[in-house]
Design a protein around this motif. Structure first.
Motif, PDB file in Angstrom:
ATOM      1  N   LEU A  79       0.823  -1.215   0.000  1.00 33.12           N
ATOM      2  CA  LEU A  79       0.000   0.000   0.000  1.00 33.12           C
ATOM      3  C   LEU A  79       0.853   1.260   0.000  1.00 33.12           C
ATOM      4  O   LEU A  79       0.546   2.230  -0.699  1.00 33.12           O
ATOM      5  CB  LEU A  79      -0.958  -0.013   1.194  1.00 33.12           C
ATOM      6  CG  LEU A  79      -1.988  -1.140   1.209  1.00 33.12           C
ATOM      7  CD1 LEU A  79      -2.807  -1.092   2.488  1.00 33.12           C
ATOM      8  CD2 LEU A  79      -2.871  -1.097  -0.020  1.00 33.12           C
ATOM      9  N   CYS A  82       2.407   1.574  -3.508  1.00 29.60           N
ATOM     10  CA  CYS A  82       1.399   2.015  -4.478  1.00 29.60           C
ATOM     11  C   CYS A  82       1.075   3.493  -4.299  1.00 29.60           C
ATOM     12  O   CYS A  82       0.966   4.235  -5.273  1.00 29.60           O
ATOM     13  CB  CYS A  82       0.128   1.169  -4.351  1.00 29.60           C
ATOM     14  SG  CYS A  82       0.267  -0.489  -5.043  1.00 29.60           S
ATOM     15  N   ASP A  88      -3.566   2.924  -7.531  1.00 28.88           N
ATOM     16  CA  ASP A  88      -4.644   2.554  -6.623  1.00 28.88           C
ATOM     17  C   ASP A  88      -4.478   1.114  -6.155  1.00 28.88           C
ATOM     18  O   ASP A  88      -4.050   0.243  -6.920  1.00 28.88           O
ATOM     19  CB  ASP A  88      -6.003   2.701  -7.316  1.00 28.88           C
ATOM     20  CG  ASP A  88      -6.312   4.147  -7.662  1.00 28.88           C
ATOM     21  OD1 ASP A  88      -6.047   5.021  -6.827  1.00 28.88           O
ATOM     22  OD2 ASP A  88      -6.823   4.390  -8.774  1.00 28.88           O
ATOM     23  N   ALA A  89      -4.818   0.861  -4.903  1.00 24.82           N
ATOM     24  CA  ALA A  89      -4.802  -0.486  -4.338  1.00 24.82           C
ATOM     25  C   ALA A  89      -5.919  -0.573  -3.307  1.00 24.82           C
ATOM     26  O   ALA A  89      -6.222   0.411  -2.636  1.00 24.82           O
ATOM     27  CB  ALA A  89      -3.456  -0.786  -3.679  1.00 24.82           C
ATOM     28  N   CYS A  90      -6.514  -1.743  -3.189  1.00 22.76           N
ATOM     29  CA  CYS A  90      -7.623  -1.911  -2.261  1.00 22.76           C
ATOM     30  C   CYS A  90      -7.510  -3.247  -1.548  1.00 22.76           C
ATOM     31  O   CYS A  90      -7.768  -4.289  -2.146  1.00 22.76           O
ATOM     32  CB  CYS A  90      -8.948  -1.839  -3.024  1.00 22.76           C
ATOM     33  SG  CYS A  90     -10.387  -2.029  -1.950  1.00 22.76           S
ATOM     34  N   PRO A  91      -7.116  -3.248  -0.257  1.00 25.27           N
ATOM     35  CA  PRO A  91      -7.045  -4.507   0.484  1.00 25.27           C
ATOM     36  C   PRO A  91      -8.446  -5.103   0.627  1.00 25.27           C
ATOM     37  O   PRO A  91      -9.408  -4.383   0.846  1.00 25.27           O
ATOM     38  CB  PRO A  91      -6.508  -4.112   1.850  1.00 25.27           C
ATOM     39  CG  PRO A  91      -6.204  -2.667   1.792  1.00 25.27           C
ATOM     40  CD  PRO A  91      -6.768  -2.098   0.546  1.00 25.27           C
ATOM     41  N   MET A  92      -8.530  -6.416   0.476  1.00 26.43           N
ATOM     42  CA  MET A  92      -9.834  -7.076   0.542  1.00 26.43           C
ATOM     43  C   MET A  92      -9.768  -8.370   1.344  1.00 26.43           C
ATOM     44  O   MET A  92      -8.856  -9.164   1.176  1.00 26.43           O
ATOM     45  CB  MET A  92     -10.323  -7.398  -0.874  1.00 26.43           C
ATOM     46  CG  MET A  92     -10.527  -6.182  -1.751  1.00 26.43           C
ATOM     47  SD  MET A  92     -10.872  -6.612  -3.468  1.00 26.43           S
ATOM     48  CE  MET A  92     -12.492  -7.318  -3.298  1.00 26.43           C
ATOM     49  N   ALA A 117      -5.259  -7.915  -2.761  1.00 27.79           N
ATOM     50  CA  ALA A 117      -5.280  -6.481  -3.061  1.00 27.79           C
ATOM     51  C   ALA A 117      -5.196  -6.271  -4.566  1.00 27.79           C
ATOM     52  O   ALA A 117      -4.141  -6.463  -5.160  1.00 27.79           O
ATOM     53  CB  ALA A 117      -4.125  -5.770  -2.365  1.00 27.79           C
ATOM     54  N   ARG A 122      -7.110   3.856 -11.862  1.00 25.28           N
ATOM     55  CA  ARG A 122      -8.563   3.999 -12.014  1.00 25.28           C
ATOM     56  C   ARG A 122      -8.912   4.429 -13.434  1.00 25.28           C
ATOM     57  O   ARG A 122      -8.154   5.127 -14.095  1.00 25.28           O
ATOM     58  CB  ARG A 122      -9.120   4.963 -10.991  1.00 25.28           C
ATOM     59  CG  ARG A 122      -8.659   6.381 -11.159  1.00 25.28           C
ATOM     60  CD  ARG A 122      -9.067   7.253 -10.014  1.00 25.28           C
ATOM     61  NE  ARG A 122      -8.302   6.869  -8.842  1.00 25.28           N
ATOM     62  CZ  ARG A 122      -8.516   7.319  -7.624  1.00 25.28           C
ATOM     63  NH1 ARG A 122      -9.478   8.174  -7.402  1.00 25.28           N
ATOM     64  NH2 ARG A 122      -7.786   6.937  -6.628  1.00 25.28           N
ATOM     65  N   GLN A 129     -15.398   8.097  -9.054  1.00 26.44           N
ATOM     66  CA  GLN A 129     -14.102   8.444  -8.471  1.00 26.44           C
ATOM     67  C   GLN A 129     -14.039   9.844  -7.872  1.00 26.44           C
ATOM     68  O   GLN A 129     -13.212  10.106  -6.996  1.00 26.44           O
ATOM     69  CB  GLN A 129     -12.989   8.258  -9.500  1.00 26.44           C
ATOM     70  CG  GLN A 129     -13.018   9.249 -10.648  1.00 26.44           C
ATOM     71  CD  GLN A 129     -11.848   9.050 -11.574  1.00 26.44           C
ATOM     72  OE1 GLN A 129     -10.715   8.998 -11.117  1.00 26.44           O
ATOM     73  NE2 GLN A 129     -12.122   8.926 -12.858  1.00 26.44           N
ATOM     74  N   LYS A 133     -15.893  11.785  -0.291  1.00 29.07           N
ATOM     75  CA  LYS A 133     -15.713  10.660   0.611  1.00 29.07           C
ATOM     76  C   LYS A 133     -16.628  10.811   1.827  1.00 29.07           C
ATOM     77  O   LYS A 133     -16.808  11.907   2.348  1.00 29.07           O
ATOM     78  CB  LYS A 133     -14.258  10.569   1.101  1.00 29.07           C
ATOM     79  CG  LYS A 133     -13.256  10.379  -0.017  1.00 29.07           C
ATOM     80  CD  LYS A 133     -13.415   9.038  -0.657  1.00 29.07           C
ATOM     81  CE  LYS A 133     -12.351   8.843  -1.716  1.00 29.07           C
ATOM     82  NZ  LYS A 133     -12.700   7.857  -2.694  1.00 29.07           N
TER      83      LYS A 133
END
Length: 145
Positions: A79, A82, A88-92, A117, A122, A129, A133
């Motif tokens: 993370l 990145c 972009d990165a998204c932990p899942m 991840a 994007r 986007q 938020k």
């Protein structure tokens, strides 16, 4: 949002934890420390023995949980890297770990998919986007004594 074909091209980094041979993995780690740092100190070997004793004292469930949580250290590095590169990165979590393990043959390797991840850039056509938020306030998040 992009088409389903767009999502098939997203690289997904899989962070796996060990499920077997903990002592061997600790010994390998200690040897990497010695080789990398050029230090054959008995203190490093004692540290390895301490880790092995600590793991041995854990129940099977505690060992599984501890091992999975170790993957978050590597996830954190991904993370940070990145973010530095503006990727972009998204932990899942919440994915079917057993299916991942079976499809990728991880069980046979003594591994378990702990967290994944997706990473990438994007899409310019992603209409979501630029949405504002939605976050809790500091007062809701933090309690001061």
């Amino acid at each position: 949002m992009g088409s389903i074909a767009d999502y098939r091209r997203i690289p997904i980094v899989r962070f796996c934890n060990y499920t077997l041979d903990y002592d061997r993995h600790v010994d390998d780690y200690v040897e990497r420390i010695i080789t990398t740092q050029g230090n054959s100190s008995d203190g490093i070997r004692e540290y390895g023995e301490f880790i092995k004793r600590s793991i041995a004292k854990m129940s099977t469930e505690e060992r599984k949980s501890w091992s999975e949580k170790q993957t978050y250290l590597a996830l954190n590095n991904l993370l940070i890297a990145c973010a530095e590169l503006k990727i972009d990165a998204c932990p899942m979590e919440g994915f079917n770990k057993q299916a991942y393990n079976r499809i990728l043959g991880l069980d046979e390797l003594g591994l378990n998919a702990a967290v994944i991840a997706p990473v990438g850039y994007r899409s310019a056509s992603d209409k979501t986007q630029n949405r504002k938020k939605v976050r809790k306030t500091k007062k809701e998040l933090f309690q001061t004594a």
